[in-house]
Design a protein around this motif. Sequence first.
Motif, PDB file in Angstrom:
ATOM      1  N   VAL A  33       3.264   0.833   1.342  1.00  0.00           N
ATOM      2  CA  VAL A  33       3.307   1.809   2.425  1.00  0.00           C
ATOM      3  C   VAL A  33       2.041   1.745   3.284  1.00  0.00           C
ATOM      4  O   VAL A  33       2.070   2.068   4.475  1.00  0.00           O
ATOM      5  CB  VAL A  33       3.526   3.233   1.875  1.00  0.00           C
ATOM      6  CG1 VAL A  33       2.298   3.743   1.142  1.00  0.00           C
ATOM      7  CG2 VAL A  33       3.917   4.189   3.000  1.00  0.00           C
ATOM      8  N   ARG A  34       0.937   1.305   2.718  1.00  0.00           N
ATOM      9  CA  ARG A  34      -0.314   1.187   3.479  1.00  0.00           C
ATOM     10  C   ARG A  34      -0.434  -0.184   4.139  1.00  0.00           C
ATOM     11  O   ARG A  34      -0.900  -0.306   5.267  1.00  0.00           O
ATOM     12  CB  ARG A  34      -1.524   1.421   2.571  1.00  0.00           C
ATOM     13  CG  ARG A  34      -1.544   2.794   1.902  1.00  0.00           C
ATOM     14  CD  ARG A  34      -2.945   3.155   1.462  1.00  0.00           C
ATOM     15  NE  ARG A  34      -3.810   3.382   2.627  1.00  0.00           N
ATOM     16  CZ  ARG A  34      -5.134   3.471   2.558  1.00  0.00           C
ATOM     17  NH1 ARG A  34      -5.747   3.329   1.380  1.00  0.00           N
ATOM     18  NH2 ARG A  34      -5.847   3.687   3.642  1.00  0.00           N
ATOM     19  N   ASN A  35      -0.021  -1.208   3.430  1.00  0.00           N
ATOM     20  CA  ASN A  35      -0.172  -2.581   3.910  1.00  0.00           C
ATOM     21  C   ASN A  35       0.948  -3.000   4.860  1.00  0.00           C
ATOM     22  O   ASN A  35       0.757  -3.853   5.723  1.00  0.00           O
ATOM     23  CB  ASN A  35      -0.207  -3.525   2.699  1.00  0.00           C
ATOM     24  CG  ASN A  35      -0.723  -4.898   3.018  1.00  0.00           C
ATOM     25  OD1 ASN A  35      -1.670  -5.065   3.770  1.00  0.00           O
ATOM     26  ND2 ASN A  35      -0.082  -5.912   2.450  1.00  0.00           N
ATOM     27  N   GLY A  36       2.127  -2.397   4.676  1.00  0.00           N
ATOM     28  CA  GLY A  36       3.287  -2.775   5.475  1.00  0.00           C
ATOM     29  C   GLY A  36       4.170  -3.799   4.803  1.00  0.00           C
ATOM     30  O   GLY A  36       5.225  -4.170   5.323  1.00  0.00           O
ATOM     31  N   GLY A  37       3.777  -4.258   3.636  1.00  0.00           N
ATOM     32  CA  GLY A  37       4.510  -5.281   2.889  1.00  0.00           C
ATOM     33  C   GLY A  37       3.598  -5.859   1.837  1.00  0.00           C
ATOM     34  O   GLY A  37       2.706  -5.173   1.328  1.00  0.00           O
ATOM     35  N   GLY A  38       3.799  -7.125   1.540  1.00  0.00           N
ATOM     36  CA  GLY A  38       2.957  -7.793   0.557  1.00  0.00           C
ATOM     37  C   GLY A  38       1.964  -8.730   1.213  1.00  0.00           C
ATOM     38  O   GLY A  38       1.378  -8.435   2.244  1.00  0.00           O
ATOM     39  N   ARG A  39       1.806  -9.914   0.634  1.00  0.00           N
ATOM     40  CA  ARG A  39       0.793 -10.845   1.111  1.00  0.00           C
ATOM     41  C   ARG A  39       1.151 -11.476   2.454  1.00  0.00           C
ATOM     42  O   ARG A  39       0.268 -11.873   3.209  1.00  0.00           O
ATOM     43  CB  ARG A  39       0.578 -11.952   0.075  1.00  0.00           C
ATOM     44  CG  ARG A  39       0.004 -11.467  -1.241  1.00  0.00           C
ATOM     45  CD  ARG A  39      -1.275 -10.677  -1.058  1.00  0.00           C
ATOM     46  NE  ARG A  39      -2.257 -11.407  -0.287  1.00  0.00           N
ATOM     47  CZ  ARG A  39      -2.998 -10.869   0.683  1.00  0.00           C
ATOM     48  NH1 ARG A  39      -2.854  -9.591   1.026  1.00  0.00           N
ATOM     49  NH2 ARG A  39      -3.875 -11.599   1.334  1.00  0.00           N
ATOM     50  N   PHE A  40       2.438 -11.555   2.788  1.00  0.00           N
ATOM     51  CA  PHE A  40       2.827 -12.271   4.002  1.00  0.00           C
ATOM     52  C   PHE A  40       2.385 -11.530   5.262  1.00  0.00           C
ATOM     53  O   PHE A  40       1.899 -12.132   6.207  1.00  0.00           O
ATOM     54  CB  PHE A  40       4.340 -12.506   4.011  1.00  0.00           C
ATOM     55  CG  PHE A  40       4.787 -13.571   4.973  1.00  0.00           C
ATOM     56  CD1 PHE A  40       4.157 -14.803   5.020  1.00  0.00           C
ATOM     57  CD2 PHE A  40       5.856 -13.359   5.817  1.00  0.00           C
ATOM     58  CE1 PHE A  40       4.567 -15.800   5.894  1.00  0.00           C
ATOM     59  CE2 PHE A  40       6.290 -14.338   6.699  1.00  0.00           C
ATOM     60  CZ  PHE A  40       5.638 -15.564   6.733  1.00  0.00           C
ATOM     61  N   ILE A  41       2.551 -10.217   5.289  1.00  0.00           N
ATOM     62  CA  ILE A  41       2.153  -9.459   6.483  1.00  0.00           C
ATOM     63  C   ILE A  41       0.635  -9.400   6.618  1.00  0.00           C
ATOM     64  O   ILE A  41       0.108  -9.234   7.722  1.00  0.00           O
ATOM     65  CB  ILE A  41       2.747  -8.028   6.454  1.00  0.00           C
ATOM     66  CG1 ILE A  41       2.647  -7.376   7.846  1.00  0.00           C
ATOM     67  CG2 ILE A  41       2.070  -7.173   5.393  1.00  0.00           C
ATOM     68  CD1 ILE A  41       3.386  -6.058   7.948  1.00  0.00           C
ATOM     69  N   ASP A  42      -0.061  -9.568   5.519  1.00  0.00           N
ATOM     70  CA  ASP A  42      -1.507  -9.426   5.502  1.00  0.00           C
ATOM     71  C   ASP A  42      -2.202 -10.759   5.781  1.00  0.00           C
ATOM     72  O   ASP A  42      -2.957 -10.900   6.741  1.00  0.00           O
ATOM     73  CB  ASP A  42      -1.938  -8.858   4.148  1.00  0.00           C
ATOM     74  CG  ASP A  42      -3.363  -8.347   4.147  1.00  0.00           C
ATOM     75  OD1 ASP A  42      -4.004  -8.385   5.211  1.00  0.00           O
ATOM     76  OD2 ASP A  42      -3.836  -7.920   3.086  1.00  0.00           O
ATOM     77  N   GLY A  43      -1.918 -11.773   4.971  1.00  0.00           N
ATOM     78  CA  GLY A  43      -2.533 -13.082   5.153  1.00  0.00           C
ATOM     79  C   GLY A  43      -1.621 -14.093   5.820  1.00  0.00           C
ATOM     80  O   GLY A  43      -2.069 -14.937   6.598  1.00  0.00           O
ATOM     81  N   GLY A  44      -0.328 -14.014   5.527  1.00  0.00           N
ATOM     82  CA  GLY A  44       0.613 -14.990   6.066  1.00  0.00           C
ATOM     83  C   GLY A  44       0.803 -14.900   7.562  1.00  0.00           C
ATOM     84  O   GLY A  44       1.186 -15.884   8.204  1.00  0.00           O
TER      85      GLY A  44
END
Length: 320
Positions: A157-168
């Motif tokens: 809920v804070r990040n918007g998803g997992g690793r893909f939305i953040d680093g990907g």
Amino acid sequence: YAKMVLDDIHDMTDAVELYFASRDLVKAKEFSDNYGGFGYFGSYEDAARDSRVQAMYFFTPHDLHLDNVKLASFYQKHILLEKPIGRTVPEARDIIKCADDSDVTLMVAENYRFLPLVDKCKEMISDGEIGKLKVIQIRHEQYEYVFGAHEWRSVVVRNGGGRFIDGGVHFVDIMLNLSGFPQSVYAVLESPKVLPNHEGEDGIMMMVRLPENVVGMVHYSGSSPVGKPRNWVQVTGTLGTLGFDPHESEMTLETLEGSRKIQVEPARRGVRHMVKEFQSCIVDNRAPLMSGREALNDLAVVLAAYQSASTGTEVGVSKP
């Protein structure tokens, strides 16, 4: 991450004067002392109110981006906002509208848009040096829990998803920068999950249909058991192939006649070029290369990949 960026830009005194704001005044002073700051503040609002501050660069969790932009816009400060622009398309649109309504510059800090090897690759594609473009393949492998994929980043809920939305999203931007916006997306999540206590995905494989029948593939893995991050971009045309690590300064061109190395300036993660672009577009009163709308395109592709992985189907996508 703020320290990583500041290691790259703290000496750019010809372009910017640095001030530091934190909810912790002691921490803000520490950053100011360590990086040659001109001042420091115990809150973001104190910084926004100060007439010496013309622009604000936010290193904050994704769920705070809209509030950050509202604050800066209210005080008529230009905005450099960490990627992704938001967690959802409506949130990103609100961010763009807020900046537009206040007539301030909004730029998203997508430093991969400013990597010299990506620029060189785009130039060579445009010049026809590898013929007609056919395939773009991008791969990232890393064990990201060691590099900070925890705390708020592990909460969907804070990040918007997992690793893909953040680093990907970085690698999605490379693909769109080289080839344009895709027509459809098909994605599958890596299984089993490896990153501890992470609510979102830790790896994804995405295939896209790009303009002019070009095929794009991105494999982003934040849970690969490797000691050092591995990144690779391979661009294949009818006459040749370009291959490179986007963080390095050397590219290989392969053709049927042989191969040759192509050198560019050291990448330094693209951050210096990014900050210079932000400063320049404010001074020249022009839209930044990495505008909010460009970042919204990246976000739309990431979210389409999540939708595809959830439904198990290919998902059509259009510019939001």
